[in-house]
Design an enzyme around this catalytic site. Structure first.
Site, PDB file in Angstrom:
ATOM      1  N   ASP A  21       1.669  -0.235   7.215  1.00 13.93           N
ATOM      2  CA  ASP A  21       2.401  -0.130   6.601  1.00 13.93           C
ATOM      3  C   ASP A  21       3.545  -1.147   6.595  1.00 13.93           C
ATOM      4  O   ASP A  21       4.354  -1.225   7.314  1.00 13.93           O
ATOM      5  CB  ASP A  21       2.213   0.922   6.137  1.00 13.93           C
ATOM      6  CG  ASP A  21       2.195   1.990   4.194  1.00 13.93           C
ATOM      7  OD1 ASP A  21       2.541   0.514   3.206  1.00 13.93           O
ATOM      8  OD2 ASP A  21       2.610   2.244   4.052  1.00 13.93           O
ATOM      9  N   ASN A  23       4.673  -4.253   5.345  1.00 13.05           N
ATOM     10  CA  ASN A  23       4.836  -5.696   5.180  1.00 13.05           C
ATOM     11  C   ASN A  23       5.547  -5.994   3.994  1.00 13.05           C
ATOM     12  O   ASN A  23       6.006  -7.157   3.766  1.00 13.05           O
ATOM     13  CB  ASN A  23       3.392  -6.073   4.864  1.00 13.05           C
ATOM     14  CG  ASN A  23       2.860  -5.786   6.239  1.00 13.05           C
ATOM     15  OD1 ASN A  23       2.425  -6.174   7.150  1.00 13.05           O
ATOM     16  ND2 ASN A  23       0.890  -6.898   5.830  1.00 13.05           N
ATOM     17  N   TRP A  26       9.257  -5.256   4.011  1.00  9.69           N
ATOM     18  CA  TRP A  26       9.706  -6.140   5.095  1.00  9.69           C
ATOM     19  C   TRP A  26       9.504  -7.731   4.867  1.00  9.69           C
ATOM     20  O   TRP A  26      10.824  -8.454   4.576  1.00  9.69           O
ATOM     21  CB  TRP A  26       8.497  -6.207   6.204  1.00  9.69           C
ATOM     22  CG  TRP A  26       9.246  -7.584   7.256  1.00  9.69           C
ATOM     23  CD1 TRP A  26       9.159  -6.867   8.381  1.00  9.69           C
ATOM     24  CD2 TRP A  26       8.839  -8.680   7.910  1.00  9.69           C
ATOM     25  NE1 TRP A  26       9.902  -8.082   9.270  1.00  9.69           N
ATOM     26  CE2 TRP A  26       8.718  -9.477   9.472  1.00  9.69           C
ATOM     27  CE3 TRP A  26       8.340  -9.564   6.856  1.00  9.69           C
ATOM     28  CZ2 TRP A  26       9.448 -10.461   9.692  1.00  9.69           C
ATOM     29  CZ3 TRP A  26       8.679 -10.683   7.415  1.00  9.69           C
ATOM     30  CH2 TRP A  26       8.575 -11.483   8.623  1.00  9.69           C
ATOM     31  N   HIS A  38       2.401  -9.992   4.546  1.00 10.77           N
ATOM     32  CA  HIS A  38       1.111  -9.772   5.621  1.00 10.77           C
ATOM     33  C   HIS A  38       0.836 -10.957   6.270  1.00 10.77           C
ATOM     34  O   HIS A  38       0.030 -10.023   7.101  1.00 10.77           O
ATOM     35  CB  HIS A  38       0.793 -10.052   4.393  1.00 10.77           C
ATOM     36  CG  HIS A  38       0.239  -9.041   2.818  1.00 10.77           C
ATOM     37  ND1 HIS A  38       0.221  -7.543   3.172  1.00 10.77           N
ATOM     38  CD2 HIS A  38       0.659  -8.793   1.603  1.00 10.77           C
ATOM     39  CE1 HIS A  38       0.605  -7.435   2.820  1.00 10.77           C
ATOM     40  NE2 HIS A  38       0.256  -7.955   1.360  1.00 10.77           N
ATOM     41  N   SER A  66      -6.846  -1.015   1.627  1.00 12.04           N
ATOM     42  CA  SER A  66      -8.291   0.432   0.983  1.00 12.04           C
ATOM     43  C   SER A  66      -8.653   0.580  -0.106  1.00 12.04           C
ATOM     44  O   SER A  66      -8.704  -0.592  -1.170  1.00 12.04           O
ATOM     45  CB  SER A  66      -6.758   1.608   1.075  1.00 12.04           C
ATOM     46  OG  SER A  66      -6.076   0.955  -0.399  1.00 12.04           O
ATOM     47  N   TRP A  70      -7.337  -2.524  -4.066  1.00 11.27           N
ATOM     48  CA  TRP A  70      -8.174  -3.489  -5.468  1.00 11.27           C
ATOM     49  C   TRP A  70      -6.775  -3.468  -6.606  1.00 11.27           C
ATOM     50  O   TRP A  70      -6.945  -4.190  -7.539  1.00 11.27           O
ATOM     51  CB  TRP A  70      -9.054  -3.210  -6.272  1.00 11.27           C
ATOM     52  CG  TRP A  70     -10.073  -3.448  -4.842  1.00 11.27           C
ATOM     53  CD1 TRP A  70     -10.601  -2.309  -4.086  1.00 11.27           C
ATOM     54  CD2 TRP A  70     -10.757  -4.483  -4.564  1.00 11.27           C
ATOM     55  NE1 TRP A  70     -11.562  -2.618  -3.415  1.00 11.27           N
ATOM     56  CE2 TRP A  70     -11.507  -4.087  -3.683  1.00 11.27           C
ATOM     57  CE3 TRP A  70     -10.758  -5.948  -4.904  1.00 11.27           C
ATOM     58  CZ2 TRP A  70     -12.530  -5.291  -3.324  1.00 11.27           C
ATOM     59  CZ3 TRP A  70     -11.332  -6.702  -4.192  1.00 11.27           C
ATOM     60  CH2 TRP A  70     -12.456  -6.533  -3.074  1.00 11.27           C
ATOM     61  N   ARG A  72      -4.102  -3.802  -6.473  1.00 13.92           N
ATOM     62  CA  ARG A  72      -2.579  -4.790  -6.693  1.00 13.92           C
ATOM     63  C   ARG A  72      -2.743  -6.104  -7.599  1.00 13.92           C
ATOM     64  O   ARG A  72      -4.276  -6.313  -7.542  1.00 13.92           O
ATOM     65  CB  ARG A  72      -2.016  -5.088  -5.470  1.00 13.92           C
ATOM     66  CG  ARG A  72      -2.419  -3.508  -4.372  1.00 13.92           C
ATOM     67  CD  ARG A  72      -1.736  -4.159  -3.279  1.00 13.92           C
ATOM     68  NE  ARG A  72      -1.057  -2.896  -2.401  1.00 13.92           N
ATOM     69  CZ  ARG A  72      -0.172  -2.840  -1.352  1.00 13.92           C
ATOM     70  NH1 ARG A  72      -0.302  -4.197  -1.021  1.00 13.92           N
ATOM     71  NH2 ARG A  72      -0.326  -1.894  -1.306  1.00 13.92           N
ATOM     72  N   LEU A 132     -12.445  -3.339  24.816  1.00 14.68           N
ATOM     73  CA  LEU A 132     -11.801  -2.821  23.388  1.00 14.68           C
ATOM     74  C   LEU A 132     -12.219  -2.812  22.075  1.00 14.68           C
ATOM     75  O   LEU A 132     -13.216  -3.389  21.197  1.00 14.68           O
ATOM     76  CB  LEU A 132     -10.078  -3.221  22.953  1.00 14.68           C
ATOM     77  CG  LEU A 132      -9.499  -2.946  21.916  1.00 14.68           C
ATOM     78  CD1 LEU A 132      -8.830  -1.566  22.469  1.00 14.68           C
ATOM     79  CD2 LEU A 132      -8.514  -3.498  22.033  1.00 14.68           C
ATOM     80  N   SER A 193      -2.871   8.185   2.613  1.00 19.00           N
ATOM     81  CA  SER A 193      -3.371   7.383   1.858  1.00 19.00           C
ATOM     82  C   SER A 193      -5.014   6.964   2.104  1.00 19.00           C
ATOM     83  O   SER A 193      -5.624   5.738   2.192  1.00 19.00           O
ATOM     84  CB  SER A 193      -2.932   6.216   2.363  1.00 19.00           C
ATOM     85  OG  SER A 193      -1.547   5.903   2.147  1.00 19.00           O
TER      86      SER A 193
HETATM   87  C1  IPE Z   1      -2.370   2.133   2.874  1.00 22.17           C
HETATM   88  O1  IPE Z   1      -0.942   1.424   2.844  1.00 22.17           O
HETATM   89  C2  IPE Z   1      -3.270   1.089   3.606  1.00 22.17           C
HETATM   90  C3  IPE Z   1      -3.589  -0.001   4.322  1.00 22.17           C
HETATM   91  C4  IPE Z   1      -2.323  -0.200   4.785  1.00 22.17           C
HETATM   92  C5  IPE Z   1      -4.202  -0.969   3.900  1.00 22.17           C
HETATM   93  P1  IPE Z   1      -0.875   1.303   1.261  1.00 22.17           P
HETATM   94  O2  IPE Z   1       0.974   0.637   0.386  1.00 22.17           O
HETATM   95  O3  IPE Z   1      -1.970   0.634  -0.042  1.00 22.17           O
HETATM   96  O4  IPE Z   1      -0.166   3.047   0.713  1.00 22.17           O
HETATM   97  P2  IPE Z   1      -0.081   3.554  -0.104  1.00 22.17           P
HETATM   98  O5  IPE Z   1      -0.018   3.182  -1.671  1.00 22.17           O
HETATM   99  O6  IPE Z   1       1.390   3.482  -0.500  1.00 22.17           O
HETATM  100  O7  IPE Z   1      -0.295   5.042  -0.562  1.00 22.17           O
HETATM  101  C1  IPE Z   2       0.726  -3.261   4.099  1.00 21.25           C
HETATM  102  O1  IPE Z   2       1.745  -2.845   3.396  1.00 21.25           O
HETATM  103  C2  IPE Z   2      -0.353  -4.047   4.264  1.00 21.25           C
HETATM  104  C3  IPE Z   2      -1.062  -2.921   2.985  1.00 21.25           C
HETATM  105  C4  IPE Z   2      -1.366  -2.128   1.889  1.00 21.25           C
HETATM  106  C5  IPE Z   2      -2.300  -4.540   2.469  1.00 21.25           C
HETATM  107  P1  IPE Z   2       2.298  -3.250   2.052  1.00 21.25           P
HETATM  108  O2  IPE Z   2       1.617  -3.974   0.956  1.00 21.25           O
HETATM  109  O3  IPE Z   2       1.702  -1.652   1.321  1.00 21.25           O
HETATM  110  O4  IPE Z   2       3.763  -2.982   1.899  1.00 21.25           O
HETATM  111  P2  IPE Z   2       4.970  -2.315   1.256  1.00 21.25           P
HETATM  112  O5  IPE Z   2       4.134  -0.812   1.274  1.00 21.25           O
HETATM  113  O6  IPE Z   2       4.349  -2.005   0.008  1.00 21.25           O
HETATM  114  O7  IPE Z   2       6.131  -2.244   1.764  1.00 21.25           O
HETATM  115 MG    MG Z   3       2.562   0.030   1.483  1.00 20.03          MG
END
Ligand code: IPE
Ligand code: IPE
Ligand code: MG
Length: 243
Positions: A21, A23, A26, A38, A66, A70, A72, A132, A193
């Protein structure tokens, strides 16, 4: 391959699961678009996969998309789908040569046919590897996984009284694998999550404020070392406390 860790095998987690989490934040902190975050996250994944093999981790499970992601904006969802395709195209042969066995956790049916095909091919190509085990949770949700398991148990005609914890485990995407010993979540959020909610019943957690693209080999080694210091009780008590 790089340096190993100086921790005894019994203190090394067999199965590490990572919620990658942060990205987006960042990227934001650098004035870049979220997708750049990403992409940077994917680069980091390369490093962590290699480190896992060096550190003698047997199973590495990563949360990449997750069932809730979807929600987003469509452009970000599309971007994530492309990154997944791209990663398979670019990395598969090298991972295969390094003895990595790839598996997918989640449902393939909602993915585009092209991506579905690539995932199936990657799983098939690497199925004899054993250096692995790399599980990619993509279009994965813990609740969805449990519902799917129950549906399949009912479809198989199992009687209600015959349903057991072991049986449930064997109907999950992780059937036959050990539960995660250690779950790492980057970027500081204190929640699951919907990740491995059944399998994590007795997992140890390591949560760090570091954003995923910056979570490096050193911090990974630190997470594994702290795991070695944990006292896992599984509801019982250590013999030394017996009266
Ligand atoms: C969890 O992160 C899913 C992944 C890292 C793929 P999210 O960023 O989607 O989680 P929430 O929405 O903050 O709980
Ligand atoms: C995790 O990073 C990657 C995925 C959920 C695909 P995020 O995209 O959730 O990054 P933040 O939480 O918005 O910083
Ligand atoms: Mg996130």
């Amino acid at each position: 391959m790089g340096e190993t860790l100086n921790i005894p095998p019994e203190e090394t987690p067999r199965h590490v699961a990572i919620i990658m989490d942060g990205n987006g934040r960042w990227a934001l902190s650098r004035g870049k678009p979220r997708l750049a975050g990403h992409r940077a996250g994917t680069e980091n994944l390369r490093r962590i996969i290699r480190a896992s093999a060096d550190f003698n981790v047997e199973y590495l499970t990563i949360y990449a998309f997750s069932t809730e992601n979807w929600r987003r904006p469509p452009a970000e969802v599309q971007g994530l789908m492309h990154i997944m395709e791209d990663v398979i195209d670019r990395e598969l042969n090298e991972l295969n040569d390094e003895g990595v066995r790839l598996r997918h956790l989640g449902r393939l049916d909602k993915l585009a046919p092209k991506l579905r095909k690539k995932v199936r091919h990657a799983v098939e190509l690497t199925k004899e590897n054993n250096r692995l085990n790399l599980n990619i949770a993509f279009n994965y949700g813990g609740r969805d996984e449990i519902v799917y398991a129950v549906q399949n148990i009912i479809r198989a005609g199992v009687k209600a009284d015959d349903v057991t914890v072991e049986m449930m485990s064997n109907y999950l995407f992780t059937a036959g694998m050990p539960d995660p010993d250690l779950i790492i979540r980057t970027s500081g959020e204190l929640r699951t999550s919907n990740f491995l909610i059944w399998q994590s019943a007795y997992s140890e957690w390591y949560i760090t404020p570091t954003y995923w693209p910056d979570f490096d080999r050193e911090e990974y080694a630190k997470a594994l070392k702290t795991f070695g210091q944990r006292d896992r009780r599984y509801g019982g008590i250590d013999e030394k406390y017996y009266e």
